[in-house]
Scaffold this active site. Sequence first.
Site, PDB file in Angstrom:
ATOM      1  N   ASP A 160      20.639  23.475  -8.564  1.00  0.00           N
ATOM      2  CA  ASP A 160      20.654  24.449  -7.468  1.00  0.00           C
ATOM      3  C   ASP A 160      19.240  24.669  -6.927  1.00  0.00           C
ATOM      4  O   ASP A 160      18.274  24.575  -7.669  1.00  0.00           O
ATOM      5  CB  ASP A 160      21.244  25.773  -7.990  1.00  0.00           C
TER       6      ASP A 160
ATOM      7  N   HIS B   3      17.687  17.974  -0.534  1.00  0.00           N
ATOM      8  CA  HIS B   3      18.651  17.117  -1.241  1.00  0.00           C
ATOM      9  C   HIS B   3      18.017  15.749  -1.527  1.00  0.00           C
ATOM     10  O   HIS B   3      18.198  15.188  -2.597  1.00  0.00           O
ATOM     11  CB  HIS B   3      19.932  16.933  -0.424  1.00  0.00           C
TER      12      HIS B   3
ATOM     13  N   LEU C 143      24.476   6.539 -22.802  1.00  0.00           N
ATOM     14  CA  LEU C 143      24.687   7.855 -22.160  1.00  0.00           C
ATOM     15  C   LEU C 143      25.892   7.768 -21.237  1.00  0.00           C
ATOM     16  O   LEU C 143      25.995   6.847 -20.431  1.00  0.00           O
ATOM     17  CB  LEU C 143      23.448   8.243 -21.339  1.00  0.00           C
TER      18      LEU C 143
HETATM   19  C1  FPP Z   1      22.311  22.666  -4.613  1.00  0.00           C
HETATM   20  O1  FPP Z   1      21.275  23.049  -3.778  1.00  0.00           O
HETATM   21  C2  FPP Z   1      22.560  21.247  -4.674  1.00  0.00           C
HETATM   22  C3  FPP Z   1      23.689  20.591  -4.202  1.00  0.00           C
HETATM   23  C4  FPP Z   1      24.778  21.275  -3.520  1.00  0.00           C
HETATM   24  C5  FPP Z   1      23.900  19.173  -4.330  1.00  0.00           C
HETATM   25  C6  FPP Z   1      23.139  18.426  -5.368  1.00  0.00           C
HETATM   26  C7  FPP Z   1      22.837  17.086  -4.826  1.00  0.00           C
HETATM   27  C8  FPP Z   1      21.735  16.352  -5.069  1.00  0.00           C
HETATM   28  C9  FPP Z   1      20.701  16.754  -6.033  1.00  0.00           C
HETATM   29  C10 FPP Z   1      21.475  15.077  -4.354  1.00  0.00           C
HETATM   30  C11 FPP Z   1      22.490  13.992  -4.406  1.00  0.00           C
HETATM   31  C12 FPP Z   1      23.140  13.782  -5.699  1.00  0.00           C
HETATM   32  C13 FPP Z   1      23.275  12.640  -6.388  1.00  0.00           C
HETATM   33  C14 FPP Z   1      24.037  12.653  -7.660  1.00  0.00           C
HETATM   34  C15 FPP Z   1      22.692  11.368  -5.955  1.00  0.00           C
HETATM   35  P1  FPP Z   1      21.618  24.044  -2.585  1.00  0.00           P
HETATM   36  O2  FPP Z   1      21.710  23.245  -1.344  1.00  0.00           O
HETATM   37  O3  FPP Z   1      22.813  24.852  -2.923  1.00  0.00           O
HETATM   38  O4  FPP Z   1      20.327  24.928  -2.572  1.00  0.00           O
HETATM   39  P2  FPP Z   1      20.196  26.426  -2.035  1.00  0.00           P
HETATM   40  O5  FPP Z   1      20.980  27.287  -2.996  1.00  0.00           O
HETATM   41  O6  FPP Z   1      18.730  26.673  -2.110  1.00  0.00           O
HETATM   42  O7  FPP Z   1      20.742  26.456  -0.650  1.00  0.00           O
END
Ligand code: FPP
Length: 249
Positions: free
Chosen positions: A21, A38, A132
């Site tokens: 997050d 992201h 893993l």
């Molecule tokens: C949360 O940050 C993250 C996500 C919703 C997606 C996680 C995805 C990645 C790390 C990249 C792609 C994944 C892979 C497996 C290649 P948020 O956008 O909710 O952050 P915020 O709470 O600050 O808005």
Amino acid sequence: MSLKHEIDKNRLPKHVAVIMDGNGRWAKKQGFKRVFGHKKGVDAVRQTIEAAVEIGIEALTLYAFSTENWNRPKYEIDTLMSLLVSSLKKEIGTFQKNNVKLQTIGNIEKLPKKAQRELDETKEKTKNNSKLTLTLALNYGAREEILNATQNISKKIVNNELKIEEIDEKIINSHLYTFNLPNVDFLIRTSGELRISNFLLWQIAYAELYFTEVLWPDFNKEEFYRAIINYQSRERRFGKTSEQIEKRN
Ligand code: FPP
């Protein structure tokens, strides 16, 4: 010196789950659009996988896309999906080199065809790897998972393949998407939010929880080791007294 050396290899959590997050907030803080967070988050994913392999974690489950994430702007969803595809293409070599098996939980039939194809291919190529098990939660929601299990168990009862008295925790476990994984020992959530957000509700019943202020794009190997060291500083009692635990050891 790396925190890695402080880790006791004999007391590792078997299954670590991560709620990644803070990508959006990280990007905003630097004056960029959310999707840049992201993109940077993918590096943190790679570091976390490598760190888990290096210390010998058996199962790592990452919350990559929740059932609620469909409510985000289309541009952001499209970026997440194309990041998934490009990362899988890019990382297949790393998976093979590190003996990582990829699997998914969640209803991936709702994902774009291209993402489904890339996932299927990567799963197939890595299916015999054994160091893993990397599980990506995609279009995943724990309540949906429990609903799905309930429906499948009910079908078996109606078809006389199972009796009501036979339903126990094992039967429920075996109908969850995580049927082949051990229970979660350790759950990490980044970015200071203190929520579970519909992630692995059944599986975290006895998990140790770890919340860090670090935003996901800043998470790295050392942060992962720090979390594991914190886990190892805790006494896991599973409802028993400290004295009972001491005797067992
Ligand atoms: C949360 O940050 C993250 C996500 C919703 C997606 C996680 C995805 C990645 C790390 C990249 C792609 C994944 C892979 C497996 C290649 P948020 O956008 O909710 O952050 P915020 O709470 O600050 O808005």
